[in-house]
Write an enzyme that holds these catalytic residues in place. Sequence first.
Site, PDB file in Angstrom:
ATOM      1  N   GLU A  76       0.837  -1.205   0.000  1.00 26.06           N
ATOM      2  CA  GLU A  76       0.000   0.000   0.000  1.00 26.06           C
ATOM      3  C   GLU A  76       0.870   1.253   0.000  1.00 26.06           C
ATOM      4  OE1 GLU A  76      -0.168  -2.548   2.003  1.00 26.06           O
ATOM      5  OE2 GLU A  76      -2.159  -3.425   1.750  1.00 26.06           O
ATOM      6  N   ALA A 187       7.141 -36.160 -12.632  1.00 27.83           N
ATOM      7  CA  ALA A 187       7.095 -36.237 -14.099  1.00 27.83           C
ATOM      8  C   ALA A 187       6.955 -37.713 -14.442  1.00 27.83           C
ATOM      9  CB  ALA A 187       8.386 -35.680 -14.683  1.00 27.83           C
ATOM     10  N   ARG A 217       9.897 -24.555  -7.638  1.00 26.57           N
ATOM     11  CA  ARG A 217      10.857 -24.572  -6.519  1.00 26.57           C
ATOM     12  C   ARG A 217      11.043 -23.155  -5.984  1.00 26.57           C
ATOM     13  NH1 ARG A 217      15.593 -28.469  -9.112  1.00 26.57           N
ATOM     14  NH2 ARG A 217      14.377 -30.390  -9.093  1.00 26.57           N
ATOM     15  N   THR A 229      15.807 -41.355  -3.686  1.00 27.07           N
ATOM     16  CA  THR A 229      16.002 -40.411  -4.793  1.00 27.07           C
ATOM     17  C   THR A 229      17.406 -39.804  -4.716  1.00 27.07           C
ATOM     18  OG1 THR A 229      13.641 -40.004  -4.969  1.00 27.07           O
ATOM     19  CG2 THR A 229      15.067 -38.301  -5.849  1.00 27.07           C
ATOM     20  N   LEU A 237      18.325 -30.039  -6.827  1.00 24.43           N
ATOM     21  CA  LEU A 237      17.096 -29.441  -6.287  1.00 24.43           C
ATOM     22  C   LEU A 237      17.156 -27.927  -6.128  1.00 24.43           C
ATOM     23  CD1 LEU A 237      16.231 -32.153  -3.592  1.00 24.43           C
ATOM     24  CD2 LEU A 237      15.505 -32.048  -5.974  1.00 24.43           C
ATOM     25  N   GLY A 324       7.766 -42.616  -5.555  1.00 23.16           N
ATOM     26  CA  GLY A 324       6.450 -43.096  -5.142  1.00 23.16           C
ATOM     27  C   GLY A 324       6.367 -43.586  -3.707  1.00 23.16           C
ATOM     28  N   ALA A 327       6.045 -40.558  -1.514  1.00 21.49           N
ATOM     29  CA  ALA A 327       4.822 -39.850  -1.926  1.00 21.49           C
ATOM     30  C   ALA A 327       3.591 -40.546  -1.330  1.00 21.49           C
ATOM     31  CB  ALA A 327       4.726 -39.791  -3.443  1.00 21.49           C
TER      32      ALA A 327
HETATM   33  N1  LIG Z   1      10.159 -38.636 -12.417  1.00 16.90           N
HETATM   34  C1  LIG Z   1      10.087 -38.057 -11.248  1.00 16.90           C
HETATM   35  O1  LIG Z   1       9.393 -37.058 -11.068  1.00 16.90           O
HETATM   36  C2  LIG Z   1      10.848 -38.616 -10.122  1.00 16.90           C
HETATM   37  C3  LIG Z   1      11.464 -39.828 -10.239  1.00 16.90           C
HETATM   38  N2  LIG Z   1      12.123 -40.343  -9.189  1.00 16.90           N
HETATM   39  C4  LIG Z   1      12.677 -41.709  -9.358  1.00 16.90           C
HETATM   40  O2  LIG Z   1      12.040 -42.532  -8.393  1.00 16.90           O
HETATM   41  C5  LIG Z   1      12.938 -43.536  -7.969  1.00 16.90           C
HETATM   42  C6  LIG Z   1      13.010 -43.531  -6.454  1.00 16.90           C
HETATM   43  O3  LIG Z   1      11.726 -43.737  -5.941  1.00 16.90           O
HETATM   44  P1  LIG Z   1      11.491 -44.157  -4.428  1.00 16.90           P
HETATM   45  O4  LIG Z   1      12.298 -45.330  -4.087  1.00 16.90           O
HETATM   46  O5  LIG Z   1      10.039 -44.253  -4.244  1.00 16.90           O
HETATM   47  O6  LIG Z   1      12.164 -42.926  -3.696  1.00 16.90           O
HETATM   48  P2  LIG Z   1      11.712 -41.900  -2.559  1.00 16.90           P
HETATM   49  O7  LIG Z   1      12.178 -40.545  -2.943  1.00 16.90           O
HETATM   50  O8  LIG Z   1      10.268 -42.025  -2.268  1.00 16.90           O
HETATM   51  O9  LIG Z   1      12.533 -42.400  -1.361  1.00 16.90           O
HETATM   52  C7  LIG Z   1      12.095 -43.442  -0.506  1.00 16.90           C
HETATM   53  C8  LIG Z   1      12.914 -43.319   0.723  1.00 16.90           C
HETATM   54  O10 LIG Z   1      12.451 -42.231   1.499  1.00 16.90           O
HETATM   55  C9  LIG Z   1      12.864 -42.425   2.829  1.00 16.90           C
HETATM   56  N3  LIG Z   1      11.749 -42.269   3.760  1.00 16.90           N
HETATM   57  C10 LIG Z   1      11.811 -41.559   4.898  1.00 16.90           C
HETATM   58  N4  LIG Z   1      10.667 -41.589   5.547  1.00 16.90           N
HETATM   59  C11 LIG Z   1       9.839 -42.313   4.837  1.00 16.90           C
HETATM   60  C12 LIG Z   1       8.509 -42.688   5.031  1.00 16.90           C
HETATM   61  N5  LIG Z   1       7.810 -42.301   6.093  1.00 16.90           N
HETATM   62  N6  LIG Z   1       7.934 -43.439   4.092  1.00 16.90           N
HETATM   63  C13 LIG Z   1       8.631 -43.811   3.002  1.00 16.90           C
HETATM   64  N7  LIG Z   1       9.909 -43.482   2.764  1.00 16.90           N
HETATM   65  C14 LIG Z   1      10.519 -42.744   3.683  1.00 16.90           C
HETATM   66  C15 LIG Z   1      13.487 -43.807   2.897  1.00 16.90           C
HETATM   67  O11 LIG Z   1      14.859 -43.531   2.745  1.00 16.90           O
HETATM   68  P3  LIG Z   1      16.026 -44.453   3.340  1.00 16.90           P
HETATM   69  O12 LIG Z   1      15.951 -45.725   2.528  1.00 16.90           O
HETATM   70  O13 LIG Z   1      17.253 -43.673   3.063  1.00 16.90           O
HETATM   71  O14 LIG Z   1      15.733 -44.660   4.775  1.00 16.90           O
HETATM   72  C16 LIG Z   1      12.911 -44.475   1.673  1.00 16.90           C
HETATM   73  O15 LIG Z   1      13.694 -45.526   1.218  1.00 16.90           O
HETATM   74  C17 LIG Z   1      14.285 -43.233  -8.606  1.00 16.90           C
HETATM   75  O16 LIG Z   1      14.454 -44.072  -9.706  1.00 16.90           O
HETATM   76  C18 LIG Z   1      14.136 -41.792  -9.076  1.00 16.90           C
HETATM   77  O17 LIG Z   1      14.871 -41.559 -10.243  1.00 16.90           O
HETATM   78  C19 LIG Z   1      12.224 -39.719  -7.989  1.00 16.90           C
HETATM   79  C20 LIG Z   1      11.644 -38.498  -7.830  1.00 16.90           C
HETATM   80  C21 LIG Z   1      10.865 -37.852  -8.879  1.00 16.90           C
HETATM   81  N1  LIG Z   2      13.202 -37.119 -13.782  1.00 23.97           N
HETATM   82  C1  LIG Z   2      12.542 -35.954 -13.732  1.00 23.97           C
HETATM   83  C2  LIG Z   2      12.435 -35.237 -12.511  1.00 23.97           C
HETATM   84  N2  LIG Z   2      12.988 -35.728 -11.370  1.00 23.97           N
HETATM   85  C3  LIG Z   2      13.132 -34.939 -10.144  1.00 23.97           C
HETATM   86  O1  LIG Z   2      14.095 -33.919 -10.312  1.00 23.97           O
HETATM   87  C4  LIG Z   2      15.233 -34.178  -9.475  1.00 23.97           C
HETATM   88  C5  LIG Z   2      16.503 -33.700 -10.142  1.00 23.97           C
HETATM   89  O2  LIG Z   2      16.587 -32.324  -9.980  1.00 23.97           O
HETATM   90  P1  LIG Z   2      17.917 -31.500 -10.364  1.00 23.97           P
HETATM   91  O3  LIG Z   2      19.094 -32.324  -9.944  1.00 23.97           O
HETATM   92  O4  LIG Z   2      17.830 -30.209  -9.622  1.00 23.97           O
HETATM   93  O5  LIG Z   2      17.881 -31.283 -11.851  1.00 23.97           O
HETATM   94  C6  LIG Z   2      15.159 -35.652  -9.258  1.00 23.97           C
HETATM   95  O6  LIG Z   2      15.853 -36.100  -8.151  1.00 23.97           O
HETATM   96  C7  LIG Z   2      13.687 -35.869  -9.068  1.00 23.97           C
HETATM   97  O7  LIG Z   2      13.259 -35.407  -7.817  1.00 23.97           O
HETATM   98  N3  LIG Z   2      11.757 -34.067 -12.529  1.00 23.97           N
HETATM   99  C8  LIG Z   2      11.216 -33.556 -13.670  1.00 23.97           C
HETATM  100  O8  LIG Z   2      10.609 -32.475 -13.640  1.00 23.97           O
HETATM  101  N4  LIG Z   2      11.342 -34.229 -14.822  1.00 23.97           N
HETATM  102  C9  LIG Z   2      11.973 -35.404 -14.912  1.00 23.97           C
HETATM  103  O9  LIG Z   2      12.047 -35.947 -16.006  1.00 23.97           O
END
Ligand SMILES: NC(=O)C1=CN([C@@H]2O[C@H](COP(=O)(O)OP(=O)(O)OC[C@H]3O[C@@H](n4cnc5c(N)ncnc54)[C@H](OP(=O)(O)O)[C@@H]3O)[C@@H](O)[C@H]2O)C=CC1
Ligand SMILES: Nc1c(N[C@@H]2O[C@H](COP(=O)(O)O)[C@@H](O)[C@H]2O)[nH]c(=O)[nH]c1=O
Length: 589
Positions: A76, A187, A217, A229, A237, A324, A327
């Site tokens: 304002e 994605a 972000r 991840t 990130l 997943g 998530a």
């Molecule tokens: N396309 C996309 O947008 C994305 C793709 N990816 C892909 O997904 C894959 C990984 O997926 P994912 O294994 O599901 O990975 P996550 O990112 O979901 O990691 C899972 C890990 O999170 C930690 N964690 C802590 N607290 C919790 C809880 N309460 N519940 C569950 N997990 C918990 C554990 O870590 P710890 O084992 O260390 O204890 C667990 O193993 C990779 O191949 C990556 O490339 C990942 C992100 C985005």
């Molecule tokens: N593979 C994938 C994503 N993956 C997400 O982006 C992170 C990588 O981020 P950075 O290292 O900052 O570039 C990776 O760990 C995961 O959380 N994101 C997307 O928009 N598109 C994609 O195809």
Amino acid sequence: MAFLFAYSSPIMCKATNFNTHSHLQDLSYIRRAAQISDKSAGFSSPHPNFGCLIATRSGDVAGEGYLYAQGTKPAEVLAVEAAGERSRGATAYVNMEPGDCHGDHSAVSALVQAGITRAVIGMRHPLQHLRGNAIRALRSQGLQVDVLGEDMQSKLVEEAQKACLLVNLPLIYRAASRVPFSVLKYAMTLDGKIAASSGHAAWISSKLSRNRVFELRGRSDAVIVGGNTVRRDNPRLTARHGGGHMPTRIVLSQTLDLPEEANLWDLSDVSTVVVTQRGARRSFQSFLASKGVEVVEFDILNPRDVMEYFHDRGYLSILWECGGTLAASAISSGVIHKVFAFVAPKIIGGKNAPSPVGELGMVEMSQALDLIDVCFEQIGPDMLISGFLQPIPDLTPTIPSEDETFAIDPTVTRFESSIIFFYKTWDPYGAFSNFSPHPIQMPDEDGNYASWSSVEHYYQANKFIGVGNPLAQDWIEKIKSAKSPEEAARMGRLMQRQHPHLVRSDWESVKIDVMYRALKCKFSIYPHLNSMLLSTAGSVLVEASPHDLFWGGGREGEGLNYLGRLLMQLRAEFLGESSAASENSCIAL
Ligand SMILES: NC(=O)C1=CN([C@@H]2O[C@H](COP(=O)(O)OP(=O)(O)OC[C@H]3O[C@@H](n4cnc5c(N)ncnc54)[C@H](OP(=O)(O)O)[C@@H]3O)[C@@H](O)[C@H]2O)C=CC1
Ligand SMILES: Nc1c(N[C@@H]2O[C@H](COP(=O)(O)O)[C@@H](O)[C@H]2O)[nH]c(=O)[nH]c1=O
């Protein structure tokens, strides 16, 4: 979020009837106020996004302004400054009722003093202790105040109201649910995979989509991933769309079985917090600490507890970029409010390739979670589908204040009544925070007085004073001209972390005195702050910072609370209860 709105140009909606306030013009200008308020998304946190537009009686836009960051000039004030004399008799459009939380009522005063005769307000302030105050103050000064949904009602009004809600969603969800507003983003390929069976995921979505992710972000306080991840992707990130706000990176890992080499341990751009299970891999915790990575332990690591913790740390909005597994856990815990799914026209196949959301325990399609307010947007070759998992909280009846919440449900009582907690500047006692926007005048080493925008500016800059290195001098100037107390804090901490040799050698022994002198100045020169401090006599003051164990009280009262202690010491001095009052070393502004 800016891309969700289809704003009409204010000039196109200029009124043709100069004597009446056209309904359509009002709505167009209020949408515009919401749109400009969004320009500072990310930076303004933890404050709401505020925008203000001044329109003359003939319907011309005379000035605009938005809150850039916490502690900077209110929207304002900027808008009436831009409008100048054209503010007389004009209408002010604000997306949200100003939250005059520092006792100086600067937003209201600016409108009144500029001669504004009418204010159109998109929504009341969502925090109970601020709600309605500015509206009452403006009305008491003779302004006509029209609040959308109260004094103006129609289908179009509802849409404009929604635009105002959307720009401040994080605050609204946070206030209603006591966790930060959380967005799950992923994605995936057209066949629903977020990686190949091998775990490889770079890249599914197009460069344009990934740039959009940088924007997402940039408007978040933090980005979260799970341990897996980190192991698979070694992500950075960071927000790399140029010049934006950088979110804190948060890793959730139960096992702490994480690599020693990881991009997230490089803190040159922004900090990382690793959240883990109590007692996990102590040696790795020490390793992380040696890198400057903060480690926070939980008895049981579940997303709700973690979100409540970050809520208490003041986070407004969080972007989940995990796989997943995490998530699914976050969705099951009810902490995810919105989903952004980037769908790429690709097929990767693979029976074991991961999908965006793991096990939710549902067995029938009728149990599926329906998204609300779904939007479809094409981004290059990809489709972005977004929608809410939880409806936008209803603000009527009003969100109960913390006090009321504790009264309704004693199990949530965290505080004893004789303790006054303060932390964020918008809290009822937020003016006690060092981030409150109260400039002070402090003497330098030669006794010359200089003005500092806040106690935080002065405190952070003092880390580098008296160091015979031009770089240190440079940083003092940079911190001094930081646009907000948060920016000053960020700069001071980053510099201290990256260049510890530039920090004055006596810092640890003088920092309490530096803070004391700055506080003494602040509470001496602002009568309303002084009265507020004195009004707390008999209560213990605690800075409710869950992570600052020196100045704050910590999560479970384990912090030393030096800020609270200094304020209590000052209070005693002002009340004449202490003979140890030291000489006042500041001058009135
Ligand atoms: N396309 C996309 O947008 C994305 C793709 N990816 C892909 O997904 C894959 C990984 O997926 P994912 O294994 O599901 O990975 P996550 O990112 O979901 O990691 C899972 C890990 O999170 C930690 N964690 C802590 N607290 C919790 C809880 N309460 N519940 C569950 N997990 C918990 C554990 O870590 P710890 O084992 O260390 O204890 C667990 O193993 C990779 O191949 C990556 O490339 C990942 C992100 C985005
Ligand atoms: N593979 C994938 C994503 N993956 C997400 O982006 C992170 C990588 O981020 P950075 O290292 O900052 O570039 C990776 O760990 C995961 O959380 N994101 C997307 O928009 N598109 C994609 O195809």
